[in-house]
Design a protein around this motif. Structure first.
Motif, PDB file in Angstrom:
ATOM      1  N   ALA A   1      -1.011   1.799   1.237  1.00  0.00           N
ATOM      2  CA  ALA A   1      -2.388   1.399   1.526  1.00  0.00           C
ATOM      3  C   ALA A   1      -3.283   1.636   0.320  1.00  0.00           C
ATOM      4  O   ALA A   1      -3.029   2.528  -0.501  1.00  0.00           O
ATOM      5  N   THR A   2      -4.342   0.839   0.248  1.00  0.00           N
ATOM      6  CA  THR A   2      -5.302   1.025  -0.831  1.00  0.00           C
ATOM      7  C   THR A   2      -6.715   0.720  -0.354  1.00  0.00           C
ATOM      8  O   THR A   2      -6.928  -0.087   0.546  1.00  0.00           O
ATOM      9  N   ALA A   3      -7.665   1.401  -0.982  1.00  0.00           N
ATOM     10  CA  ALA A   3      -9.087   1.204  -0.709  1.00  0.00           C
ATOM     11  C   ALA A   3      -9.813   1.176  -2.048  1.00  0.00           C
ATOM     12  O   ALA A   3      -9.225   1.467  -3.095  1.00  0.00           O
ATOM     13  N   PHE A   4     -11.108   0.842  -1.990  1.00  0.00           N
ATOM     14  CA  PHE A   4     -11.859   0.619  -3.227  1.00  0.00           C
ATOM     15  C   PHE A   4     -13.245   1.249  -3.177  1.00  0.00           C
ATOM     16  O   PHE A   4     -13.942   1.157  -2.162  1.00  0.00           O
ATOM     17  N   VAL A   5     -13.621   1.863  -4.302  1.00  0.00           N
ATOM     18  CA  VAL A   5     -14.987   2.319  -4.559  1.00  0.00           C
ATOM     19  C   VAL A   5     -15.410   1.577  -5.812  1.00  0.00           C
ATOM     20  O   VAL A   5     -14.702   1.614  -6.828  1.00  0.00           O
TER      21      VAL A   5
ATOM     22  N   SER B   1     -15.283  -7.401  -8.394  1.00  0.00           N
ATOM     23  CA  SER B   1     -14.068  -6.767  -8.917  1.00  0.00           C
ATOM     24  C   SER B   1     -13.168  -6.340  -7.763  1.00  0.00           C
ATOM     25  O   SER B   1     -11.938  -6.459  -7.855  1.00  0.00           O
ATOM     26  N   VAL B   2     -13.766  -5.868  -6.676  1.00  0.00           N
ATOM     27  CA  VAL B   2     -12.971  -5.492  -5.507  1.00  0.00           C
ATOM     28  C   VAL B   2     -12.274  -6.721  -4.926  1.00  0.00           C
ATOM     29  O   VAL B   2     -11.098  -6.660  -4.550  1.00  0.00           O
ATOM     30  N   GLN B   3     -12.974  -7.845  -4.868  1.00  0.00           N
ATOM     31  CA  GLN B   3     -12.348  -9.056  -4.333  1.00  0.00           C
ATOM     32  C   GLN B   3     -11.113  -9.435  -5.153  1.00  0.00           C
ATOM     33  O   GLN B   3     -10.066  -9.776  -4.593  1.00  0.00           O
ATOM     34  N   GLN B   4     -11.223  -9.353  -6.468  1.00  0.00           N
ATOM     35  CA  GLN B   4     -10.057  -9.657  -7.303  1.00  0.00           C
ATOM     36  C   GLN B   4      -8.945  -8.642  -7.089  1.00  0.00           C
ATOM     37  O   GLN B   4      -7.758  -9.001  -7.001  1.00  0.00           O
ATOM     38  N   LEU B   5      -9.305  -7.368  -6.982  1.00  0.00           N
ATOM     39  CA  LEU B   5      -8.300  -6.339  -6.779  1.00  0.00           C
ATOM     40  C   LEU B   5      -7.606  -6.471  -5.424  1.00  0.00           C
ATOM     41  O   LEU B   5      -6.413  -6.181  -5.301  1.00  0.00           O
ATOM     42  N   ARG B   6      -8.325  -6.923  -4.411  1.00  0.00           N
ATOM     43  CA  ARG B   6      -7.699  -7.156  -3.101  1.00  0.00           C
ATOM     44  C   ARG B   6      -6.592  -8.215  -3.227  1.00  0.00           C
ATOM     45  O   ARG B   6      -5.515  -8.065  -2.653  1.00  0.00           O
TER      46      ARG B   6
ATOM     47  N   GLN C   1       2.232  -6.133  -2.714  1.00  0.00           N
ATOM     48  CA  GLN C   1       2.618  -5.633  -1.406  1.00  0.00           C
ATOM     49  C   GLN C   1       1.908  -4.337  -1.042  1.00  0.00           C
ATOM     50  O   GLN C   1       2.430  -3.500  -0.304  1.00  0.00           O
ATOM     51  N   LEU C   2       0.720  -4.161  -1.582  1.00  0.00           N
ATOM     52  CA  LEU C   2      -0.170  -3.102  -1.131  1.00  0.00           C
ATOM     53  C   LEU C   2      -0.957  -3.635   0.060  1.00  0.00           C
ATOM     54  O   LEU C   2      -1.187  -4.846   0.162  1.00  0.00           O
ATOM     55  N   ALA C   3      -1.391  -2.750   0.928  1.00  0.00           N
ATOM     56  CA  ALA C   3      -2.199  -3.145   2.081  1.00  0.00           C
ATOM     57  C   ALA C   3      -3.642  -2.700   1.844  1.00  0.00           C
ATOM     58  O   ALA C   3      -3.970  -1.528   2.032  1.00  0.00           O
ATOM     59  N   PRO C   4      -4.511  -3.614   1.397  1.00  0.00           N
ATOM     60  CA  PRO C   4      -5.915  -3.238   1.179  1.00  0.00           C
ATOM     61  C   PRO C   4      -6.650  -3.120   2.507  1.00  0.00           C
ATOM     62  O   PRO C   4      -6.537  -3.994   3.362  1.00  0.00           O
ATOM     63  N   VAL C   5      -7.374  -2.023   2.680  1.00  0.00           N
ATOM     64  CA  VAL C   5      -8.152  -1.855   3.905  1.00  0.00           C
ATOM     65  C   VAL C   5      -9.453  -2.633   3.794  1.00  0.00           C
ATOM     66  O   VAL C   5      -9.934  -2.926   2.695  1.00  0.00           O
TER      67      VAL C   5
END
Length: 191
Positions: A111-115, A125-130, A137-141
């Protein structure tokens, strides 16, 4: 024990990212059954990815660079991640993207999340990282913390950054709840 790594996604001199990274790290440390760690990209001076085959290539030989080995080992032992990312020109920093590109199977099914911070509070930048996370195969919350420009400017003007971050505590709590739920579920599934 669930291990969550907070990745400081900037290496610039005078960077802001250390402050929200340490803040979210402290929020995660308050949770029971969680080991939080900070991964500062300054401690992992990775060369730009230039290998003849990508990390996702089945059967590829292990990379020989010692920094890459150290970075990959940290990612492998983590169950989830919080990327603390600036927004540079509508996207994440080059150093963060490069650190992601060196690794593949070690990211999978975690799992991954973003600040984020910067232009539009780092949302682009978060949208691109998602999108990158899904490919790995990471699961972005769904939940994220987008730090307002006023808090970022406080850093550069000697203002009260901590007060600005404290205003984000409720959203951080929601994000951490989501991240830990998914990290634990995926850890169970991986085993």
């Amino acid at each position: 024990m669930t291990t969550i790594s907070v990745i400081i996604g900037s290496t610039r001199e005078g960077r802001f990212s250390e402050k929200p990274a340490r803040w979210i790290f402290e929020q995660i440390q308050k949770r029971e059954g969680v080991k939080a760690q900070l991964l500062d990209l300054r401690d992992f001076p990775l060369p730009f990815f230039d290998q003849p085959v990508p990390p996702a290539m089945p059967g590829r030989a292990p990379y020989e660079n010692e920094v890459v080995k150290k970075w990959t080992a940290e990612i492998a032992q983590s169950d989830g991640f919080v990327f603390v990312t600036p927004e540079y020109n509508y996207g994440p920093s080059a150093v963060l993207k490069n650190s992601i590109d060196w690794v593949y199977p070690e990211w999978n099914r975690k799992a991954t999340a973003f600040v984020s911070y910067g232009g539009a509070a780092g949302a682009r930048s978060v949208q691109q990282l998602r999108e990158i996370a899904v490919e790995l195969q990471l699961a972005p919350v769904r939940s994220a913390v987008h730090i307002p420009a006023a808090t970022l400017w406080a850093h550069f003007q000697g203002g009260d950054v901590e007060a600005g971050l404290a205003e984000q505590e409720a959203q951080a709590g929601v994000m951490i709840d989501d991240l830990l739920w998914w990290a634990k579920a995926l850890k169970t599934a991986r085993s």
